[in-house]
Motif scaffolding. Structure first.
Motif, short mmCIF file in Angstrom:
data_model
loop_
_atom_site.label_atom_id
_atom_site.label_comp_id
_atom_site.label_asym_id
_atom_site.label_seq_id
_atom_site.Cartn_x
_atom_site.Cartn_y
_atom_site.Cartn_z
N TYR A 67 0.94 -1.32 0.16
CA TYR A 67 -0.02 -0.03 0.03
C TYR A 67 0.80 1.22 0.14
O TYR A 67 2.02 1.15 0.40
CB TYR A 67 -0.87 0.03 1.30
N CYS A 68 0.29 2.49 -0.48
CA CYS A 68 0.86 3.73 -0.23
C CYS A 68 0.95 3.98 1.04
O CYS A 68 -0.49 4.60 1.54
CB CYS A 68 0.27 4.67 -1.50
N LYS A 69 1.87 4.23 1.82
CA LYS A 69 1.82 5.08 3.22
C LYS A 69 1.26 6.29 3.25
O LYS A 69 0.51 6.73 4.15
CB LYS A 69 3.16 5.01 3.84
N THR A 70 1.28 7.21 2.09
CA THR A 70 0.57 8.58 2.25
C THR A 70 -0.92 8.32 1.98
O THR A 70 -1.66 8.99 2.71
CB THR A 70 1.17 9.58 1.09
N HIS A 71 -1.39 7.79 1.04
CA HIS A 71 -2.82 7.57 0.69
C HIS A 71 -3.42 6.71 1.87
O HIS A 71 -4.55 6.93 2.07
CB HIS A 71 -2.88 6.80 -0.70
N ASP A 72 -2.72 5.67 2.30
CA ASP A 72 -3.29 4.84 3.43
C ASP A 72 -3.49 5.54 4.70
O ASP A 72 -4.34 5.15 5.48
CB ASP A 72 -2.21 3.60 3.64
N ARG A 73 -3.07 6.89 4.94
CA ARG A 73 -3.25 7.55 6.11
C ARG A 73 -4.74 8.20 5.99
O ARG A 73 -5.18 8.39 7.05
CB ARG A 73 -2.33 8.88 6.24
N LEU A 74 -5.10 8.31 4.82
CA LEU A 74 -6.53 9.01 4.71
C LEU A 74 -7.68 8.02 5.46
O LEU A 74 -7.53 6.81 4.95
CB LEU A 74 -6.77 9.31 3.46
N THR A 75 -8.23 8.58 6.31
CA THR A 75 -9.33 7.61 6.80
C THR A 75 -10.71 8.14 6.32
O THR A 75 -11.02 9.29 5.79
CB THR A 75 -9.46 7.78 8.29
N LYS A 76 -11.99 7.24 6.56
CA LYS A 76 -13.23 7.55 6.24
C LYS A 76 -13.88 8.82 7.12
O LYS A 76 -14.42 9.43 6.78
CB LYS A 76 -14.10 6.46 6.46
N GLU A 77 -13.25 8.89 8.53
CA GLU A 77 -13.61 9.94 9.33
C GLU A 77 -13.17 11.43 8.74
O GLU A 77 -13.56 12.43 8.74
CB GLU A 77 -12.92 9.68 10.73
N ASP A 78 -11.95 11.01 8.06
CA ASP A 78 -11.47 12.51 7.47
C ASP A 78 -12.26 12.96 6.46
O ASP A 78 -12.61 14.10 6.34
CB ASP A 78 -9.91 12.23 6.78
N ILE A 79 -12.71 12.26 5.70
CA ILE A 79 -13.57 12.35 4.57
C ILE A 79 -14.95 12.97 5.14
O ILE A 79 -15.66 14.00 4.46
CB ILE A 79 -13.89 11.37 3.66
#
Length: 308
Positions: free
Chosen positions: A177-189
């Motif tokens: 996985y991409c460590k940068t993109h994988d940081r994004l969570t559903k809660e963030d959205i």
């Protein structure tokens, strides 16, 4: 996005780069995730495959690739007659490092006849062990071109699952996985939607599955920019690396863009500076080369993709 250096220093370095570029008969390529000042001195700004294809058709003798290691390697694979330099030798890709040629060979031995679909975010050695490459924009098309069910997608599990879900076909995934993109969570959205209720959510398919399901549009870096340009919407929540905000503001100056999370910053992409670009042109280093036997096999996997 603003420059990370002063306007005066930018102009000084930009002038030096321009003189050296002409003297070296060089072309400068920069990924969308690079710092704004690096993007602004580049001859061409794009995503990883766009840049490698641009490298292959240019008549320049030197390619300065402002990105990460696997991107410069791809340029070297497609342009063996050119000098390819990467301004920052330590600019790697953690996701690309999650699969190596030895591990892939062991998998192929355990699963004879497996068709390996290899994301371009991989080393040349891994590409050489793969059947066909893909990008985030053509992963669906590449999977669609393959017959049978004995397919392994490497190394990005999120992108592979996104493409397989669209096609509704079973495939095996490498645990990367991409460590940068994988940081994004559903809660963030969800929080970003509360803060900006009229904004469209646009995300990269390297994001987790639950985030792609929440999005109004999922696409490659270039695809996200094109969507924002063509959309009637005036506001966007952006779920990919922060560097994309610079070209988004350039092509859509009247629209508003909100980064879905402040954590969407790739430290490797941000290692390249204007001073390092200048120094790379001066010394023609760090130079990126690929052994010929690996280059030929890796190019076959890239050519199968380009043939589509």
């Amino acid at each position: 996005m603003k420059y990370t250096i002063s306007q005066e220093l930018f102009q000084t370095l930009a002038d030096e780069v321009e003189v050296l570029k002409k003297a070296r008969k060089a072309v400068i390529l920069a990924h969308y995730y690079q710092k704004p000042e690096v993007q602004d001195i580049a001859d061409f700004v794009g995503d990883s495959l766009q840049l490698s294809q641009q490298a292959a058709i240019t008549d320049a003798e030197v390619i300065v690739f402002c990105g990460v290691h696997f991107m410069a390697e791809s340029a070297a694979i497609l342009s063996p007659d050119k000098i390819v330099v990467l301004p920052e030798a330590k600019a790697g890709c953690p996701m690309a490092d999650m699969v190596d040629a030895e591990g892939l060979r062991a998998y192929k031995k355990r699963v004879p006849g497996v068709q390996v679909v290899c994301y371009v975010n991989t080393s040349a050695e891994v590409k050489a062990e793969s059947h066909i490459c893909c990008t985030s924009s053509n992963a669906v098309k590449v999977l669609q071109s393959l017959e049978g069910e004995n397919i392994l997608f490497i190394p990005d599990e999120n992108l592979g699952r996104y493409a397989a879900n669209i096609l509704e076909r079973p495939i095996e995934y490498w645990p990367g996985y991409c460590k940068t993109h994988d940081r994004l969570t559903k809660e963030d959205i969800l929080q970003a939607r509360m803060n900006h209720p009229f904004a469209k959510v646009i995300v990269h398919p390297e994001c987790r599955e639950d985030i792609c399901l929440e999005a109004d549009y999922v696409g490659s870096t270039a695809g996200l920019i094109l969507y924002a340009q063509n959309s009637e919407s005036q506001e966007f929540i952006v779920g990919t690396e922060s560097g994309i905000l610079h070209p988004l503001h350039q092509v859509c100056p009247d629209k508003k863009f909100y980064l879905a999370s402040e954590r969407l910053v790739c430290p490797n992409m941000k290692l390249t500076t204007l001073a390092k670009v200048r120094d790379a042109l001066k010394t023609l280093s760090p130079r990126i080369t690929v052994k010929e036997e690996i280059r030929v096999r890796a190019k076959e996997a890239l050519d199968r993709m380009l043939a589509l």
